[in-house]
Scaffold this motif. Structure first.
Motif, PDB file in Angstrom:
ATOM      1  N   TYR A 159      -1.718  -2.682  10.238  1.00  0.00           N
ATOM      2  CA  TYR A 159      -2.411  -2.474   8.961  1.00  0.00           C
ATOM      3  C   TYR A 159      -1.599  -2.978   7.778  1.00  0.00           C
ATOM      4  O   TYR A 159      -2.157  -3.319   6.729  1.00  0.00           O
ATOM      5  N   GLN A 181      -7.421   1.027  11.363  1.00  0.00           N
ATOM      6  CA  GLN A 181      -6.326   0.968  10.388  1.00  0.00           C
ATOM      7  C   GLN A 181      -4.970   1.275  11.008  1.00  0.00           C
ATOM      8  O   GLN A 181      -4.132   1.944  10.398  1.00  0.00           O
ATOM      9  N   LEU A 182      -4.731   0.789  12.208  1.00  0.00           N
ATOM     10  CA  LEU A 182      -3.505   1.153  12.923  1.00  0.00           C
ATOM     11  C   LEU A 182      -2.289   0.464  12.317  1.00  0.00           C
ATOM     12  O   LEU A 182      -2.225  -0.765  12.237  1.00  0.00           O
ATOM     13  N   GLY A 183      -1.314   1.275  11.914  1.00  0.00           N
ATOM     14  CA  GLY A 183      -0.058   0.733  11.407  1.00  0.00           C
ATOM     15  C   GLY A 183       0.676  -0.028  12.505  1.00  0.00           C
ATOM     16  O   GLY A 183       0.468   0.202  13.701  1.00  0.00           O
TER      17      GLY A 183
ATOM     18  N   TYR B 159       1.447   5.917   7.171  1.00  0.00           N
ATOM     19  CA  TYR B 159      -0.004   6.075   7.267  1.00  0.00           C
ATOM     20  C   TYR B 159      -0.440   6.515   8.665  1.00  0.00           C
ATOM     21  O   TYR B 159      -1.492   7.129   8.834  1.00  0.00           O
ATOM     22  N   GLU B 160       0.369   6.203   9.675  1.00  0.00           N
ATOM     23  CA  GLU B 160       0.046   6.582  11.046  1.00  0.00           C
ATOM     24  C   GLU B 160       0.051   8.089  11.281  1.00  0.00           C
ATOM     25  O   GLU B 160      -0.523   8.575  12.251  1.00  0.00           O
ATOM     26  N   GLN B 181      -1.443   3.690   1.313  1.00  0.00           N
ATOM     27  CA  GLN B 181      -1.684   3.607   2.760  1.00  0.00           C
ATOM     28  C   GLN B 181      -0.575   2.863   3.499  1.00  0.00           C
ATOM     29  O   GLN B 181      -0.834   2.112   4.443  1.00  0.00           O
ATOM     30  N   GLY B 183       2.016   1.787   6.021  1.00  0.00           N
ATOM     31  CA  GLY B 183       2.363   2.048   7.407  1.00  0.00           C
ATOM     32  C   GLY B 183       3.830   2.438   7.520  1.00  0.00           C
ATOM     33  O   GLY B 183       4.653   2.106   6.654  1.00  0.00           O
ATOM     34  N   THR B 184       4.158   3.144   8.592  1.00  0.00           N
ATOM     35  CA  THR B 184       5.514   3.675   8.763  1.00  0.00           C
ATOM     36  C   THR B 184       6.566   2.576   8.687  1.00  0.00           C
ATOM     37  O   THR B 184       7.604   2.738   8.042  1.00  0.00           O
ATOM     38  N   LEU B 185       6.288   1.440   9.338  1.00  0.00           N
ATOM     39  CA  LEU B 185       7.277   0.366   9.364  1.00  0.00           C
ATOM     40  C   LEU B 185       7.577  -0.129   7.952  1.00  0.00           C
ATOM     41  O   LEU B 185       8.738  -0.234   7.541  1.00  0.00           O
ATOM     42  N   ARG B 264      -4.933  13.383   8.696  1.00  0.00           N
ATOM     43  CA  ARG B 264      -5.309  12.565   9.855  1.00  0.00           C
ATOM     44  C   ARG B 264      -5.506  13.432  11.087  1.00  0.00           C
ATOM     45  O   ARG B 264      -4.632  14.220  11.446  1.00  0.00           O
ATOM     46  N   GLN B 314      -1.892   8.265  14.687  1.00  0.00           N
ATOM     47  CA  GLN B 314      -2.571   7.095  15.264  1.00  0.00           C
ATOM     48  C   GLN B 314      -2.110   6.778  16.682  1.00  0.00           C
ATOM     49  O   GLN B 314      -2.842   6.144  17.442  1.00  0.00           O
TER      50      GLN B 314
END
Lengths: 349, 349
Positions: A159, A181-183, B159-160, B181, B183-185, B264, B314
Motif C-alpha cells: 500500500y 490496502q495491504l501494507g 496501517y497493518e 495510512q 504502512g509499517t515499513l 482494524r 492485515q
C-alpha cells in the motif's frame, strides 16, 4: 514509472548492478521499440520493460462530458477551455498485438505486467522467446493468479507504493473500500508464506535498511521507484523534484481523478476535486488521464503545477537526489551496513 | 488489546522473555489495579499497562438516538430492542485522576499511551514514579509530539495493525481521507530517521521474519498483538479464534461503526452498515461502542457473532494457536533463523 523512467535511468541502474526498468505502457509499439534500442545502446546488461494489462476502457461520452464540465472552471483559471471529448490515450497490453509482437521480436531480458495478466498464450509466447516475466500483485488472490499463470516472479506491491495500484480488478468509481490496502510488510510476508514463486517487494523501500527488511521477510529482491525519481536521469520536471526533495514534502494519497484508477502521489488539486461529495463519476481509466493531462498542460503553461501527476510512495520524504549509479552504490553499502548490524544484534539475545 | 489481553497472557509473555501487556483502558481504576495485582501474582518480570488518551466524548443525544434508530432493525433480528440511550462507557486517561493516582501508586514497570498523550504533568509524575513510558504514533507529526513530551519510546503503529488506530486527532465522522495510512515499513523507517527516541514497530508482524524486518528498519523492538489473540491465555471467544485460525480468515478493514473510531478488525455486519450512503452520523467514541456492545450481546445471545469486535491486523492469516510462552519461543527461534539466513545472504553480493 511510465513517463518518469528513461533509457538513461534504466541503463544507469543496470550498469550499476541493479535491474533497470523502462515503462512503455503509455507508448505505441514502435516508440517502445525505440526506447528498448536506446536503452540497449547504453547498457549490455539485462533490463525490464513494463506494460499495463488493465481491462480496455469502456467509453461513455455522457460521463466523459460531465467530467469535463466539472473541470471547466479549473481550465478557466488558466484562460483555457477543456477538450471537446476524451479518448483512451493508450492501449492495454491485452489488446495491443503490435506491442506483443515487438516484444517477442526484441526479446528484452525481462517484461513485467501491471494491473493484471495478459492472455495465457501471450505469457507462453514471451516465455518461449526467452523472456523472464514478472507481474505485480496487491493481495494473495492476485499473487496466486500470477503463480498459476507460470509467471516467474511476483512483484508484491504494498500500500505504501507510489504510482498506480496494480489491482487486477477495477471495480468502478464508487467502491473505494474493496481494496485490501495491504501494507508492504504484511503483503510480502503473506505472499512469501502462501506461494512458492520468488517475490520482489515494492512499496516504501527507499534505502538499504528497507531492502534488508524485505529480504528478512523472505523477498528475493526489492523494487524501488520513488527512490529513483529525483535522480538526474529521470524525466521528472523541476516542480516534481522540488516536492520530492524539499524540506516538507506534501503527504501522499491514492488519487483517482488524475488517471481514472487509484495511484499514489503527492496530493494535488485534482485530489481535492475528487473528494467533493457532489462530483460526477470519473471516466474510465485511462480516459480520465486525457482530461488530467489537459488540465495539467493548461496549468503548467501558466507556471502552475497543482494538477501534475507527481507519483510518490509513502516514504517519499527519504528521497535523495543523486545520479542513479551512485544511488545504487549507496543502497548496496547501506544494505551491507544493515546486515552487519543485524549480525551483531543476533549475538545479544 | 483491551478486552482481549489478560493477566495470564501478559505474565506468560513476560515470563518467556517478552514484555507482556495488559490493556486497562476500558476499566475503572480499581479494576485496573486488580488486573495489575493479578499479573504480578503470575510474574515477577516487567510488564506494560496500556491506557487510552482520547479526547473525552462530546455527548449529543439527538445523534445517539438517530444511530440507535438506524440499528433498531438489527436488534429486531434478535428479538431485542436497542438501549434507550447511550453513554461514554469508559473514561479517557486524560480525565481519569483515579487511574492516574493508582498508576503512580502501583508503579508498573511500563505504561503505554494510545490515541495521544496525557497532560505533561502526568507524564512527568509517572516518570518520577520510575515508570518507563511508551506512546503510539501513526505519523511523523505524532512521533515528534511523543519525543517532545519526553516519552521513552515511540510505538510506530503501521496501517497493518489490528485494533484501534492510535491517531491523536479524531477529525470527525465524515473525514476519512485525512489519515496518512502509513504502512509499517514506511512509518518505521520515517520515524527512525527523523527522531532520536527508540522505536517499537507495530502492525503486520506475526513471526520472527517480521521481527527481523523491523529490526532491519532500525526499530529497537517489535510489538505483536494479533499474533497472541489465538493463544489460549487470551480472552478471545470461540468465534473470534475460529475466524483467526480458520482456513479462510475474512479480510480486515478499518471499522468505525463498532466503537466510533477507526479500528482494524475482521469485516462484520457493522462494517457493512457503516458503508451505506444514507447512514446517520456515528456517535462519539466510545459512545458508539455502547451501541456496538449492545447489538453484539443481543446477537451473541442467539448464537450470532456477526457484530463482534474481532480486531485483527492485515497479516492475521499468519496467526497461530499455541500457548503464549511457546509462541515467544517460536518467535525467538524464527528471528535467529532469519538473521542467520541474512548473514549468509550478505556474503553473496
Amino acid at each position: 514509472m511510465a513517463g518518469t523512467s528513461t533509457p538513461a535511468l534504466a541503463a544507469a541502474v543496470s550498469n550499476a548492478g541493479g535491474l533497470g526498468s523502462i515503462g512503455v505502457a503509455a507508448m505505441k509499439a514502435e516508440a517502445a521499440r525505440k526506447s528498448i534500442h536506446e536503452t540497449r545502446a547504453l547498457t549490455r546488461k539485462p533490463f525490464n520493460v513494463n506494460v499495463f494489462c488493465h481491462a480496455p476502457a469502456k467509453l461513455d461520452t455522457a460521463r466523459d462530458a460531465a467530467w469535463l464540465a466539472y473541470l471547466a472552471p479549473e481550465f478557466a483559471r488558466f484562460d483555457a477551455t477543456p477538450p471537446t471529448a476524451l479518448s483512451e490515450i493508450y492501449t492495454s497490453f491485452v489488446a495491443d498485438d503490435a506491442m506483443f509482437a515487438m516484444l517477442v521480436e526484441e526479446r528484452p531480458a525481462v517484461v513485467s505486467f501491471h494491473f493484471g495478466l495478459p492472455q495465457q498464450e501471450k505469457i507462453d509466447a514471451l516465455h518461449d522467446a526467452g523472456i523472464t516475466l514478472l507481474a505485480s500483485a496487491t493481495n494473495l488472490a492476485e499473487a496466486r493468479a500470477v503463480e498459476a499463470a507460470g509467471v516467474d516472479a511476483i512483484v508484491a506491491q504494498g500500500y505504501e507504493a507510489g504510482g498506480h495500484r496494480g489491482r487486477f480488478e477495477d471495480l468502478g468509481d464508487r467502491v473505494p473500500t474493496d481494496d485490501e490496502q495491504l501494507g508492504t510488510l504484511a503483503l510480502v510476508r503473506l505472499i512469501v508464506t502462501h506461494t512458492s514463486v520468488p517475490v520482489i517487494a515494492a512499496g516504501g523501500i527507499m534505502d538499504g535498511a528497507g531492502i534488508a527488511a524485505v529480504l528478512a521477510l523472505g523477498a528475493q529482491a526489492a523494487q524501488l521507484g520513488t527512490a529513483f525519481v529525483a535522480c538526474p536521469e529521470s524525466a521528472a520536471d523541476a516542480a516534481y523534484r522540488e516536492r520530492l526533495t524539499g524540506a516538507n514534502p506534501p503527504r501522499t494519497a491514492l488519487i483517482r481523478a488524475i488517471s481514472g484508477r487509484p495511484a499514489r502521489g503527492f496530493v494535488n488539486r485534482l485530489y481535492a476535486l475528487e473528494q467533493t461529495a457532489d462530483r460526477p463519476d470519473l471516466p474510465a481509466y485511462p480516459v480520465t488521464y486525457d482530461a488530467g493531462k489537459a488540465i495539467n498542460a493548461a496549468a503548467k503553461a501558466k507556471g502552475n503545477s497543482d494538477y501534475a501527476a507527481q507519483w510518490a510512495g509513502q516514504a517519499a520524504p527519504l528521497a535523495r537526489a543523486m545520479p542513479a549509479a551512485e544511488l545504487v552504490g549507496v543502497l548496496r553499502a547501506e544494505l551491507h551496513e544493515t546486515l552487519d548490524a543485524l549480525r551483531d544484534l543476533a549475538t545479544t539475545f
